[in-house]
Design an enzyme around this catalytic site. Structure first.
Site, PDB file in Angstrom:
ATOM      1  N   ASP A  50     -39.219  33.136 -10.515  1.00 33.61           N
ATOM      2  CA  ASP A  50     -37.664  32.766 -10.554  1.00 33.61           C
ATOM      3  C   ASP A  50     -36.999  33.604  -9.400  1.00 33.61           C
ATOM      4  O   ASP A  50     -35.830  33.297  -9.069  1.00 33.61           O
ATOM      5  CB  ASP A  50     -37.025  32.768 -12.000  1.00 33.61           C
ATOM      6  N   GLU A 121     -40.558  36.776 -19.503  1.00 34.11           N
ATOM      7  CA  GLU A 121     -40.157  38.302 -19.376  1.00 34.11           C
ATOM      8  C   GLU A 121     -39.492  38.633 -20.780  1.00 34.11           C
ATOM      9  O   GLU A 121     -39.326  37.965 -21.574  1.00 34.11           O
ATOM     10  CB  GLU A 121     -38.875  38.533 -18.476  1.00 34.11           C
ATOM     11  N   GLU A 189     -43.876  45.681 -13.834  1.00 38.10           N
ATOM     12  CA  GLU A 189     -42.805  45.748 -12.793  1.00 38.10           C
ATOM     13  C   GLU A 189     -42.143  47.086 -12.673  1.00 38.10           C
ATOM     14  O   GLU A 189     -41.581  47.483 -13.578  1.00 38.10           O
ATOM     15  CB  GLU A 189     -41.772  44.815 -12.784  1.00 38.10           C
TER      16      GLU A 189
HETATM   17  O1  KIV Z   1     -39.856  36.003 -10.262  1.00 39.91           O
HETATM   18  C1  KIV Z   1     -40.758  36.825  -9.534  1.00 39.91           C
HETATM   19  O2  KIV Z   1     -41.230  36.593  -8.175  1.00 39.91           O
HETATM   20  C2  KIV Z   1     -41.601  37.713 -10.200  1.00 39.91           C
HETATM   21  C3  KIV Z   1     -42.484  38.937  -9.781  1.00 39.91           C
HETATM   22  C4  KIV Z   1     -41.829  39.528  -8.989  1.00 39.91           C
HETATM   23  C5  KIV Z   1     -43.641  39.469 -10.599  1.00 39.91           C
HETATM   24  O3  KIV Z   1     -41.214  37.714 -11.530  1.00 39.91           O
END
Ligand code: KIV
Length: 288
Positions: A50, A121, A189
């Site tokens: 996202d 998430e 992250e």
């Molecule tokens: O949205 C994204 O690109 C992510 C990555 C950074 C893991 O969640």
């Protein structure tokens, strides 16, 4: 040993990589040409993140990204990926209302867009129940803990998570409960490498780090960041492997100069009529 470099990446093959101590290489993509480059270069996992909202759609953060936008961008990525595992990122509010709506939204990534898994998430109790419901519906789920950008308003700013011992211990517990809920991998992250190392050692599913140091089972970066296709701020954890912004800016400047100077298009970029047709046209021109 058989050469497996062109066999399709699957969830069991990612687990096998962890067991064999082989690192997993992942990147984000949001369109066909980039996904093709990644797939042909041997990337194992392509995440349609996202982060789309920030690096492609020009939003300030990931909050405004919609399911329809995610589906629209996942389709070309899935069409391009012949080998890599394509994971669709569940955007903000696609999994916050009800279990039914969460499963329906996640199923769109598989049924409409051609992804083979989704990412969610967080690791709250409610989130864990949703993840269990997705797994029950045969939708493979990648977890994501540490800095979770969809919590930006809650967190106040993007910064390293799990620096204090108490927070680090919670991250370890969260990762373990995600594994118990059935995720096939966990994104870590922006957390200290010491914490990522402990989590990686405790989980049997792979950890994929972004700003989480070298001990994770795999690494992921946002394509636009690592390729330098990006004008804004880059976090410390990004290594810039190319400078596409400069290369593309140079190409467009040259085009503008040549169009204004009349040197583009040259004869080799133009079509010609056959000589007889040109003579006939000339005659017609005299008549009319
Ligand atoms: O949205 C994204 O690109 C992510 C990555 C950074 C893991 O969640």
């Amino acid at each position: 040993m058989a050469d497996t470099s062109f066999s399709k990446v699957t969830i069991p093959s990612l687990r096998a990589k962890k067991a064999a101590g082989e690192k997993i290489a992942a990147l984000t993509a949001y369109d066909y040409p980039v996904a093709r480059i990644l797939d042909e270069a041997g990337i194992d996992v392509i995440l349609v993140g996202d982060s789309l909202g920030m690096v492609v759609l020009g939003y300030e953060n990931t909050i405004p990204v919609t399911m329809d936008e995610m589906i629209h961008h996942t389709k070309p990525v899935a069409r391009a990926a012949k080998r890599a595992l394509v994971v669709g990122d569940m955007p903000y509010f696609s999994f916050h209302v009800s279990e039914r709506e969460t499963v329906r939204n996640a199923s769109r990534f598989l049924k409409e867009a051609g992804a083979r898994a989704v990412k969610v998430e967080g690791a709250s109790n409610k989130r864990l129940r949703l993840i269990e419901a997705l797994v029950e519906a045969e939708i493979p789920v990648m977890g994501h803990v540490g800095l979770t950008p969809q919590s930006i308003h809650h967190l106040g700013q993007f910064k390293v998570r799990g620096g204090a011992a108490k927070d680090a211990a919670k991250l370890v517990r969260d990762a373990l409960t995600l594994e118990k809920a059935g995720v096939f991998a966990v994104v870590l992250e922006c957390i200290p490498q010491e914490v990522a190392r402990i989590i990686t050692g405790k989980l049997s599913v792979p950890t994929i780090g972004i700003g989480a140091g070298p001990w994770c089972d795999g690494q992921i970066l946002v394509f636009h960041d690592m390729a330098g296709y990006e004008v804004g701020y880059l976090p410390k954890f990004v290594k810039k492997y190319a400078d596409l912004q400069r290369i593309l800016g140079g190409a467009v400047n040259a085009y503008v100069r040549e169009v204004r100077a009349g040197t583009f298009p040259a004869d080799e970029h133009s079509y010609h009529m056959k000589p007889e047709a040109a003579r006939e046209l000339k005659k017609l021109g005299r008549i009319s």
